[in-house]
Scaffold this active site. Structure first.
Site, short mmCIF file in Angstrom:
data_model
loop_
_atom_site.label_atom_id
_atom_site.label_comp_id
_atom_site.label_asym_id
_atom_site.label_seq_id
_atom_site.Cartn_x
_atom_site.Cartn_y
_atom_site.Cartn_z
N ASN A 109 0.82 -1.20 0.00
CA ASN A 109 0.00 0.00 0.00
C ASN A 109 0.87 1.27 0.00
OD1 ASN A 109 -2.46 1.68 0.34
ND2 ASN A 109 -3.39 -0.27 0.87
N HIS A 214 -2.33 -9.45 -3.35
CA HIS A 214 -3.04 -8.48 -4.18
C HIS A 214 -3.78 -9.20 -5.31
CE1 HIS A 214 -3.59 -4.78 -6.58
NE2 HIS A 214 -3.39 -4.14 -5.45
N ASP A 295 -11.51 2.24 -2.88
CA ASP A 295 -10.09 1.88 -2.80
C ASP A 295 -9.73 2.23 -1.36
OD1 ASP A 295 -7.55 1.09 -3.23
OD2 ASP A 295 -7.14 2.42 -4.94
N GLU A 374 -7.43 -7.07 -0.11
CA GLU A 374 -6.06 -7.16 0.42
C GLU A 374 -6.08 -7.29 1.94
OE1 GLU A 374 -3.70 -3.76 -1.38
OE2 GLU A 374 -5.55 -3.64 -2.50
#
Ligand SMILES: *[C@@H]1O[C@H](CO)[C@@H](O)[C@H](O)[C@H]1NC(C)=O
Ligand SMILES: *[C@@H]1O[C@H](CO)[C@@H](O)[C@H](O)[C@H]1NC(C)=O
Ligand SMILES: *[C@@H]1O[C@H](CO)[C@@H](O)[C@H](O)[C@H]1NC(C)=O
Ligand SMILES: *[C@@H]1O[C@H](CO)[C@@H](O)[C@H](O)[C@H]1NC(C)=O
Ligand SMILES: *[C@@H]1O[C@H](CO)[C@@H](O)[C@H](O)[C@H]1NC(C)=O
Ligand SMILES: *[C@@H]1O[C@H](CO)[C@@H](O)[C@H](O)[C@H]1NC(C)=O
Ligand SMILES: *[C@@H]1O[C@H](CO)[C@@H](O)[C@H](O)[C@H]1NC(C)=O
Ligand SMILES: *[C@@H]1O[C@H](CO)[C@@H](O)[C@H](O)[C@H]1NC(C)=O
Ligand SMILES: *[C@@H]1O[C@H](CO)[C@@H](O)[C@H](O)[C@H]1NC(C)=O
Ligand SMILES: *[C@@H]1O[C@H](CO)[C@@H](O)[C@H](O)[C@H]1NC(C)=O
Ligand SMILES: *[C@@H]1O[C@H](CO)[C@@H](O)[C@H](O)[C@H]1NC(C)=O
Ligand SMILES: *[C@@H]1O[C@H](CO)[C@@H](O)[C@H](O)[C@H]1NC(C)=O
Length: 425
Positions: A109, A214, A295, A374
């Site tokens: 990230n 991911h 997101d 994730e």
């Protein structure tokens, strides 16, 4: 020179990562030790195959990535439900690099300003996101930098019929991070389950470590003849009463926000289709500047101590069209959901996916055609000391290793009409 103590720590790390399956066979080399076993090479596409009961998957050394995951749907048709490329050699060639199914590292990230402070010392690492004329190196670092762990070919160290282990040694100074990190990642398939176990050890200096997986999901194998998107998949995250607030380039502001019941980020009070709130203006900008969708790092608020294998799942993703349901169990405290708003039709579907012979359906991943889930820790926790994530994100020689565990349990659930908001179809 590695000391005997270090070698033994590395061995212990490997032992922690490796599958605990009776009668298993290993093949490969760990340190000086060669482990003999049955040797299954890669297939013609450079992919390694493992299988469990009613589940089969392919993995590649590039990024220690999953490239295919096959399950039969409620109609008995085999579906490949993860994004990926047709062959292993293409992963390093494709310029877009969608972080397709790999292990982002050494820090998954975003890292604000591509910098962090450890023990009073400021480290500047390589940036790779939000590149502007004033900031040619980018405003931040995404997924470990321009040469992060999912840009590299890992070493295959073990491979049995139902499990595979990859290892990576990340040198001191790579991407600007302090100290060497050695990591082992093991994937195991069981009875419609996919288990992930990641360990990483800082061998020489104190450094941040935060890993994830991911994987891009489309539980219809991109073969839903009524929609090319995953917006009709329903998502339920019963522990996700909060999320990490971010600015318009998705960098944490330091605030943790409540997900109010009925709001666009409420996936906890009941399952809801990913697209359920797409007509509400509040969804615009929810995933960064002018971005529609998600997101977002949700917080898995579980009361400690908890038994992650049996309490949960932290997330359930389901498609009523295929009937495939995924339940995610994990020891991690945060969960990023990305609804693939950045896809624009530039990534080709694999031959194992999509509708063959239907001319008006392009063989590309369309916008919102997938969802990335994730499992990870609090994003950019290294720059938010008040969150108290240091024990989970900062590691030095002699410390316990970084450990991530998750179990993805699949089932078939052909319930047509779901709960409130889940809709039909
Ligand atoms: C590896 O091999 C070298 C050279 O044979 C030896 O000195 C060293 O002790 C070995 N290390 C381990 C961990 O066995
Ligand atoms: C799907 O079903 C077919 C036919 O029964 C079988 O050959 C195949 O192995 C199944 N696929 C998986 C992933 O279990
Ligand atoms: C590998 O896959 C890519 C993308 O699908 C394709 O363009 C390429 O021709 C393939 N290469 C080989 C050697 O099969
Ligand atoms: C990584 O492995 C692929 C084959 O799986 C190969 O085509 C590629 O050249 C390798 N890349 C590097 C940097 O070794
Ligand atoms: C589509 O996305 C890719 C990857 O982000 C980018 O390289 C490409 O320019 C985009 N194409 C369009 C038409 O926006
Ligand atoms: C961002 O990093 C640069 C070095 O790359 C440093 O000079 C600057 O002070 C940092 N800014 C903030 C707000 O931390
Ligand atoms: C797999 O799980 C199903 C139900 O969850 C069970 O009925 C079946 O016996 C299991 N198969 C094996 C081989 O353990
Ligand atoms: C989609 O496929 C299903 C099953 O094959 C079929 O019943 C349905 O009519 C199809 N829908 C469309 C829009 O083609
Ligand atoms: C916002 O995004 C939409 C498409 O999603 C685009 O049409 C519009 O031009 C964008 N607006 C700005 C100000 O970037
Ligand atoms: C199947 O999905 C429905 C709709 O979301 C849900 O109510 C039900 O609990 C699910 N069944 C199982 C066994 O998970
Ligand atoms: C989001 O969708 C759910 C399910 O349809 C609905 O109950 C809720 O009111 C919607 N919220 C917003 C803000 O649109
Ligand atoms: C998607 O779900 C909506 C309800 O939210 C429903 O009206 C629509 O028919 C579904 N579409 C498909 C293709 O399943």
């Amino acid at each position: 020179m590695r000391t005997a103590a270090l070698a033994s720590a590395l061995w212990a790390t490997y032992a922690l990562a490796r599958p605990q399956v009776a009668g298993e066979f290993f093949t490969g080399t760990v340190g000086n030790t060669t482990i003999a076993g049955d040797n299954h090479g890669p297939d013609a596409n450079g992919k390694y195959v493992i299988y469990g009961e009613n589940i089969r998957a392919n993995f590649i050394p590039y990024g220690a990535s999953i490239s295919n995951l096959f399950l039969n749907d409620t109609s008995g048709v085999e579906r490949d439900i993860v994004g990926g490329f047709d062959n292993a050699s293409y992963y390093g060639v494709d310029k877009q690099h969608p972080h397709f199914g790999g292990v982002p590292g050494r820090y998954a990230n975003r890292i604000k300003n591509s910098s962090f402070v450890i023990d009073g010392e400021t480290y500047n690492i390589l940036g790779n996101e939000n590149i502007t004329p004033e900031h040619p190196n980018g405003l931040d670092t995404l997924h470990g930098g321009p040469g992060g762990w999912d840009w590299r070919n890992w070493t295959l160290v073990a491979h049995t019929h139902n499990s595979i282990t990859f290892s990576l040694t990340d040198p001191d100074g790579d991407q600007g991070f302090p100290g060497e990190v050695v990591s082992y990642v093991t994937y195991t398939l069981g009875n419609m389950t996919w288990d992930l176990r990641m360990v990483a050890i800082a061998t020489t200096k104190v450094t941040p470590i935060m890993l994830s997986s991911h994987t891009y999901w489309n539980l219809d194998g991109f073969a839903n003849n009524e929609t090319a998107t995953a917006l009709n998949h329903s998502l339920w995250m019963p522990y996700a009463g909060q999320r990490i607030d971010t600015d318009n380039i998705l960098i944490p502001t330091g605030d943790i926000l409540a997900n109010q019941p009925g709001s666009v980020n409420d996936f906890w009070s009941s399952p809801k289709q990913l697209g359920a709130n797409f007509s509400n203006p509040a969804i615009v900008g929810n995933c960064g500047y002018n971005c529609t969708g998600y997101d977002t790092a949700y917080v898995n608020n579980r009361q400690a101590p908890y038994d992650w294998r049996n309490e949960g799942p932290v997330a359930r993703l389901r498609s009523a069209w295929s009937g495939i349901q995924l339940d995610v169990y994990t020891d991690q405290d945060a969960f990023q959901v990305y609804s693939c708003g950045g896809q624009n039709g530039s990534v080709t579907l694999k031959g194992t996916q999509g509708l063959h012979g239907v001319e008006d359906r392009p063989r590309f991943i369309e916008q919102y055609g997938c969802v990335v889930l994730e499992v990870e820790d609090y994003i950019d926790g290294i720059n938010q000391p008040e969150w108290g994530r240091d024990k989970k994100q900062i590691f030095g020689p002699g410390d316990d290793p970084f450990v991530l565990q998750a179990s993805y349990k699949f089932s078939l659930n052909d319930t047509e009409v779901g709960l409130l908001g889940e809709g039909s179809g």
